[in-house]
Design a protein around this motif. Structure first.
Motif, PDB file in Angstrom:
ATOM      1  N   ALA A   5       0.825  -1.203   0.000  1.00 25.67           N
ATOM      2  CA  ALA A   5       0.000   0.000   0.000  1.00 25.67           C
ATOM      3  C   ALA A   5       0.864   1.261   0.000  1.00 25.67           C
ATOM      4  O   ALA A   5       0.541   2.255  -0.659  1.00 25.67           O
ATOM      5  CB  ALA A   5      -0.931   0.001   1.211  1.00 25.67           C
ATOM      6  N   LYS A  21       2.408   1.316  -3.777  1.00 28.25           N
ATOM      7  CA  LYS A  21       1.533   1.396  -4.948  1.00 28.25           C
ATOM      8  C   LYS A  21       0.209   2.092  -4.676  1.00 28.25           C
ATOM      9  O   LYS A  21      -0.531   2.411  -5.622  1.00 28.25           O
ATOM     10  CB  LYS A  21       1.252  -0.005  -5.496  1.00 28.25           C
ATOM     11  CG  LYS A  21       2.494  -0.761  -5.932  1.00 28.25           C
ATOM     12  CD  LYS A  21       2.129  -2.145  -6.468  1.00 28.25           C
ATOM     13  CE  LYS A  21       3.349  -2.907  -6.929  1.00 28.25           C
ATOM     14  NZ  LYS A  21       2.986  -4.267  -7.451  1.00 28.25           N
ATOM     15  N   TYR A  64      -2.302   0.621  -3.235  1.00 21.65           N
ATOM     16  CA  TYR A  64      -3.383  -0.358  -3.237  1.00 21.65           C
ATOM     17  C   TYR A  64      -3.940  -0.517  -1.825  1.00 21.65           C
ATOM     18  O   TYR A  64      -3.175  -0.633  -0.858  1.00 21.65           O
ATOM     19  CB  TYR A  64      -2.892  -1.724  -3.704  1.00 21.65           C
ATOM     20  CG  TYR A  64      -2.414  -1.795  -5.137  1.00 21.65           C
ATOM     21  CD1 TYR A  64      -2.620  -0.742  -6.027  1.00 21.65           C
ATOM     22  CD2 TYR A  64      -1.733  -2.910  -5.604  1.00 21.65           C
ATOM     23  CE1 TYR A  64      -2.165  -0.810  -7.332  1.00 21.65           C
ATOM     24  CE2 TYR A  64      -1.286  -2.995  -6.912  1.00 21.65           C
ATOM     25  CZ  TYR A  64      -1.499  -1.935  -7.769  1.00 21.65           C
ATOM     26  OH  TYR A  64      -1.059  -2.004  -9.059  1.00 21.65           O
ATOM     27  N   ARG A  80     -10.105  -5.093  -0.662  1.00 22.11           N
ATOM     28  CA  ARG A  80     -10.445  -4.759  -2.041  1.00 22.11           C
ATOM     29  C   ARG A  80     -11.797  -5.362  -2.410  1.00 22.11           C
ATOM     30  O   ARG A  80     -12.118  -6.477  -1.993  1.00 22.11           O
ATOM     31  CB  ARG A  80      -9.359  -5.294  -2.988  1.00 22.11           C
ATOM     32  CG  ARG A  80      -7.985  -4.741  -2.644  1.00 22.11           C
ATOM     33  CD  ARG A  80      -6.836  -5.498  -3.254  1.00 22.11           C
ATOM     34  NE  ARG A  80      -5.563  -5.019  -2.708  1.00 22.11           N
ATOM     35  CZ  ARG A  80      -4.372  -5.526  -2.999  1.00 22.11           C
ATOM     36  NH1 ARG A  80      -4.278  -6.561  -3.829  1.00 22.11           N
ATOM     37  NH2 ARG A  80      -3.274  -5.025  -2.440  1.00 22.11           N
ATOM     38  N   TRP A 104     -12.278  -5.827  -8.113  1.00 25.25           N
ATOM     39  CA  TRP A 104     -10.947  -5.224  -8.214  1.00 25.25           C
ATOM     40  C   TRP A 104     -10.116  -5.857  -9.327  1.00 25.25           C
ATOM     41  O   TRP A 104      -9.430  -5.157 -10.089  1.00 25.25           O
ATOM     42  CB  TRP A 104     -10.227  -5.363  -6.877  1.00 25.25           C
ATOM     43  CG  TRP A 104      -8.865  -4.735  -6.797  1.00 25.25           C
ATOM     44  CD1 TRP A 104      -7.665  -5.332  -7.052  1.00 25.25           C
ATOM     45  CD2 TRP A 104      -8.566  -3.384  -6.446  1.00 25.25           C
ATOM     46  NE1 TRP A 104      -6.628  -4.446  -6.859  1.00 25.25           N
ATOM     47  CE2 TRP A 104      -7.158  -3.236  -6.486  1.00 25.25           C
ATOM     48  CE3 TRP A 104      -9.343  -2.284  -6.085  1.00 25.25           C
ATOM     49  CZ2 TRP A 104      -6.530  -2.027  -6.191  1.00 25.25           C
ATOM     50  CZ3 TRP A 104      -8.704  -1.083  -5.787  1.00 25.25           C
ATOM     51  CH2 TRP A 104      -7.317  -0.971  -5.842  1.00 25.25           C
ATOM     52  N   GLU A 147      -4.550 -10.206  -2.663  1.00 28.30           N
ATOM     53  CA  GLU A 147      -4.957 -10.973  -3.840  1.00 28.30           C
ATOM     54  C   GLU A 147      -5.283 -12.409  -3.513  1.00 28.30           C
ATOM     55  O   GLU A 147      -6.015 -13.074  -4.243  1.00 28.30           O
ATOM     56  CB  GLU A 147      -3.849 -10.935  -4.898  1.00 28.30           C
ATOM     57  CG  GLU A 147      -4.236 -11.542  -6.234  1.00 28.30           C
ATOM     58  CD  GLU A 147      -3.182 -11.325  -7.316  1.00 28.30           C
ATOM     59  OE1 GLU A 147      -3.413 -11.766  -8.461  1.00 28.30           O
ATOM     60  OE2 GLU A 147      -2.140 -10.718  -7.019  1.00 28.30           O
TER      61      GLU A 147
END
Length: 282
Positions: free
Chosen positions: A72, A75, A77, A81, A85, A104
């Motif tokens: 995070a 990037k 992110y 999520r 996403w 992920e």
């Protein structure tokens, strides 16, 4: 999770919200001074033991969470999520607000109603494993998943390497990709987010008769030649290895953690660059 405890009067809902909060970045349970006192030990058993199990799971997941926090910072992110996403063009995922990704690898499907013993889940595309029992589910469809009091539906995406900390050992849970390869970065530092750091890059490749695992490192925490865990345990899911080669050398079966050949324990000084696991996919 402080905000969800202010209106909670049922032990079961307190437990369910605690289970959900285990997979959120902000994890804190307390009550307000103008409502009935409630804490993890307020409601007795079996709630206390289940809450303790999920709190321990949170600590086991710290390598994964810490890496997501680092990602995070690099990037932008979010750790949590929405289901769309990774599939923004799949419109049926945009309306789902009762399930979420953590990074992920993990798909979390909370239980939000008292008395619920199962729930419907819309799976994103791909292959998914139950975190609890390795049940395999094919994605891009709706499924009903059991949700007994001591668990919530928690799924792991095929192709993931899920790092966990178990008694100062790094456990790499490997979920083989359906085909091809996948990669994972593990970030470590002294816990302050600055100064010396280390990144371990893992890459898994699926073949017809086995899995190849590559491991490269960079950084200077605590040293490029040292690993910040005492041992590394490789745990397979959906795959049963029968022969193992590490850096071209076949491994003595005595190094295996158990007789099922599902996991391999290595000392901290035995980081490898390449390993091949021959076996059968389950």
């Amino acid at each position: 999770m402080y905000w969800i405890t202010k209106s909670c009067h049922e032990p079961e809902l307190y437990l369910r919200w605690f289970q959900m909060a285990t997979f959120l970045p902000f994890y804190r349970s307390h009550c307000s001074n103008n409502v009935e006192y409630r804490a993890p030990w307020t409601y007795g058993e079996p709630f206390l033991s289940i809450i303790r199990d999920f709190l321990n799971l949170r600590y086991h997941l710290m390598p994964y969470l810490y890496t997501l926090a680092w990602e995070a910072s690099q990037k932008g992110y979010p750790l949590v999520r929405p289901l769309f996403w990774y599939h923004p063009h799949q419109m049926n995922l945009w309306d789902i607000d009762d399930a979420f990704y953590l990074g992920e690898a993990l798909l979390i499907c909370p239980i939000l109603q008292a008395g619920a013993q199962s729930r419907m889940v819309t799976l994103p595309p791909g292959r998914w494993y139950s975190f609890w029992d390795d049940r395999v589910l094919e994605g891009d469809r709706q499924v009903e998943l059991a949700a007994h009091m001591n668990q919530i539906p928690l799924l792991v995406k095929a192709g993931s390497i899920l790092p966990m900390d178990l008694e100062k050992n790094l456990v790499l849970h490997i979920y083989p990709p359906v085909a091809g390869s996948s990669e994972y970065l593990l970030y470590n530092d002294a816990g302050d987010g600055c100064g010396e750091w280390r990144i371990d890059q893992f890459r898994i490749v699926r073949f017809e008769d086995g899995i190849e695992l590559f491991w490269e490192s960079q950084g200077d925490y605590p040293s490029i030649y040292e690993f910040p865990y005492e041992e590394t345990v490789i745990m397979f899911h959906g795959f049963m290895p029968t022969q193992i080669w590490i850096d071209g050398r076949e491994v003595d079966p005595q190094q295996l953690v158990d007789d099922s050949l599902k996991s391999l324990k290595l000392s901290a000084g035995s980081q490898f660059r390449q390993a091949y696991f021959k076996g059968a996919f389950l």
